[in-house]
Enzyme design. Structure first.
Site, PDB file in Angstrom:
ATOM      1  CG  ASN A  77      -2.348   0.521   0.759  1.00  0.00           C
ATOM      2  OD1 ASN A  77      -2.432   1.589   0.175  1.00  0.00           O
ATOM      3  ND2 ASN A  77      -3.394  -0.218   1.046  1.00  0.00           N
ATOM      4  CG  HIS A 103       1.702  -2.294  -3.865  1.00  0.00           C
ATOM      5  ND1 HIS A 103       1.026  -2.327  -2.675  1.00  0.00           N
ATOM      6  CD2 HIS A 103       0.736  -2.368  -4.835  1.00  0.00           C
ATOM      7  CE1 HIS A 103      -0.283  -2.416  -2.900  1.00  0.00           C
ATOM      8  NE2 HIS A 103      -0.485  -2.429  -4.198  1.00  0.00           N
ATOM      9  CG  HIS A 172      -2.008  -6.907  -5.468  1.00  0.00           C
ATOM     10  ND1 HIS A 172      -3.126  -6.817  -6.275  1.00  0.00           N
ATOM     11  CD2 HIS A 172      -1.736  -5.653  -5.049  1.00  0.00           C
ATOM     12  CE1 HIS A 172      -3.485  -5.542  -6.341  1.00  0.00           C
ATOM     13  NE2 HIS A 172      -2.667  -4.811  -5.597  1.00  0.00           N
ATOM     14  CE1 TYR A 174      -6.780  -6.417  -9.332  1.00  0.00           C
ATOM     15  CE2 TYR A 174      -4.587  -7.362  -9.340  1.00  0.00           C
ATOM     16  CZ  TYR A 174      -5.417  -6.262  -9.335  1.00  0.00           C
ATOM     17  OH  TYR A 174      -4.879  -5.004  -9.324  1.00  0.00           O
ATOM     18  CD  GLU A 310      -4.380  -5.128  -2.438  1.00  0.00           C
ATOM     19  OE1 GLU A 310      -3.408  -4.432  -2.129  1.00  0.00           O
ATOM     20  OE2 GLU A 310      -5.238  -4.740  -3.247  1.00  0.00           O
TER      21      GLU A 310
HETATM   22  C1  GAL Z   1      -3.841  -1.845  -4.885  1.00  0.00           C
HETATM   23  C2  GAL Z   1      -3.933  -0.375  -4.709  1.00  0.00           C
HETATM   24  C3  GAL Z   1      -4.501   0.201  -5.969  1.00  0.00           C
HETATM   25  C4  GAL Z   1      -3.629  -0.157  -7.162  1.00  0.00           C
HETATM   26  C5  GAL Z   1      -3.340  -1.639  -7.165  1.00  0.00           C
HETATM   27  C6  GAL Z   1      -2.248  -2.044  -8.125  1.00  0.00           C
HETATM   28  O1  GAL Z   1      -3.373  -2.462  -3.738  1.00  0.00           O
HETATM   29  O2  GAL Z   1      -4.719  -0.067  -3.575  1.00  0.00           O
HETATM   30  O3  GAL Z   1      -4.663   1.592  -5.863  1.00  0.00           O
HETATM   31  O4  GAL Z   1      -2.456   0.589  -7.101  1.00  0.00           O
HETATM   32  O5  GAL Z   1      -2.917  -2.088  -5.932  1.00  0.00           O
HETATM   33  O6  GAL Z   1      -2.517  -1.768  -9.406  1.00  0.00           O
END
Ligand code: GAL
Length: 345
Positions: A77, A103, A172, A174, A310
């Site tokens: 973050n 990150h 991270h 998805y 996350e």
């Molecule tokens: C998330 C973040 C988003 C974006 C994404 C990566 O953790 O909160 O704003 O940056 O990662 O693309």
């Protein structure tokens, strides 16, 4: 059972490996490049196997900078302006997201090769992040272990630094419970989040140190609700500001208690996923920047084509003393655990 095979070369030319852990119910694929989750295959209500984690076909494709499935470190973050003070000393980190640090910086853990050790149903990825990597103090011995149980993926982080430092790790992945190859958005999927509050952000999605109640907002997921009801809502300040869900939900103000953070359910496949964690927060990000990314099986991932849970310490915790502390003292061991559990309903 663990199988391994070549995953091709990274953009930097390193040889990556794809590891697959299997049991009678499900399978989990991982790579030593960025300790990414590459796929999570689970049965749907018809008994068909569905891959529910977005990802790519080879290491080269993972070299794009978008964190899909990656291990995130040293600091998940945003950190405001990439600056923090520790023991009276100011540290300046890489700025890689508007005015802020995101990150772990330009070359975060998502871009690194890890040493892999295979056990019966788990794989441990480890690396030492050298002193001042991306601006963080201390040599940090880090590992993340992924374990496949009968119905879940368990992720355990460990870190020890030889100097006082700050850290915040997450994964991270998805998720799309309609299937990674469905090319569908998650708008029809139903989410529950066991949180009364969220961290207010600015328009760069930076947490500004305020915790606001979810009550009365589109962010209230304390009872199950379609994601689309929130993502397409208008007039809800936090959602209008970031254009969708990109917020840390406050699970508690302390680390340690292992609890259910969230549920996601897809009626079409009957797949239900629960997220459990010992971390105080979960950043829920709804793939707002997707649209042109082409993933596994040549699938074009649409905007809102996946959702991340996350689990982590609070974002920008380096800036607010009343947030759970992200400080890791020299020689102390940081540990944390997250579990994604899968069911069919
Ligand atoms: C998330 C973040 C988003 C974006 C994404 C990566 O953790 O909160 O704003 O940056 O990662 O693309």
């Amino acid at each position: 059972m663990i199988e391994s095979k070549s995953f091709g070369k990274t953009a930097a030319g390193a040889e990556a490996t794809l590891y697959t852990i299997k049991n009678n119910n499900m399978s989990l694929s991982l790579t030593d490049y960025g300790a990414h989750i590459v796929s999570i295959c689970v049965p749907d209500k018809f008994g068909n196997i569905k891959d529910v984690a977005l990802g790519f076909e080879n290491a080269q494709e993972y070299s794009q900078d978008n964190y899909i499935g990656s291990t995130v470190g040293r600091f998940a973050n945003r950190i405001e302006k990439g600056v923090f003070t520790l023991n009276g000393k100011e540290y300046k980190l890489a700025i890689n997201n508007g005015p802020n640090h995101l990150h772990g910086g330009m070359e975060g853990f998502d871009t690194k090769m890890f040493k892999a050790e295979c056990f019966q149903n788990s794989i441990k990825f480890s690396r030492t992040s050298p002193d001042m990597e991306e601006g963080f103090p201390g040599n940090l011995d880090f590992s993340v272990t992924f374990t496949l149980t009968d119905n879940s993926v368990v992720i355990e982080y460990e870190a020890v630094s030889d100097e006082d430092t700050v850290c915040n790790f997450t994964n991270h992945a998805y998720f799309n419970l309609a299937g990674a190859k469905s090319a569908e958005t998650v708008e029809e999927q139903i989410m529950t989040v066991f949180a009364d509050g969220y961290c207010e952000t600015d328009s760069d999605a930076l947490a500004i140190g305020e915790i606001k109640p979810v009550r009365g907002t589109a962010m209230d997921f304390r009872t199950p609700k379609k994601l689309g009801d929130c993502l397409n809502s208008k007039g809800c300040y936090p959602i209008d500001l970031t254009g969708g869900l990109d917020h840390n939900f406050v699970l508690s103000m302390r680390r340690g208690e292992f609890k259910k953070a969230a549920e996601l359910y897809c009626e079409k496949t009957g797949i239900l996923m629960e997220t459990h964690t010992d971390q105080p927060g979960v950043q829920i990000y709804s793939a707002l920047h997707f649209g042109d990314i082409v993933g596994k099986g040549n699938t074009k991932y649409p905007r809102l084509g996946g959702i991340c849970f996350e689990t982590q310490g609070f974002p920008n915790a380096t800036s607010f003393s009343y947030f759970p502390s992200p400080v890791l003292r020299a020689g102390e061991k940081f540990t944390s655990k997250t579990e994604y559990k899968f069911f069919v309903k």
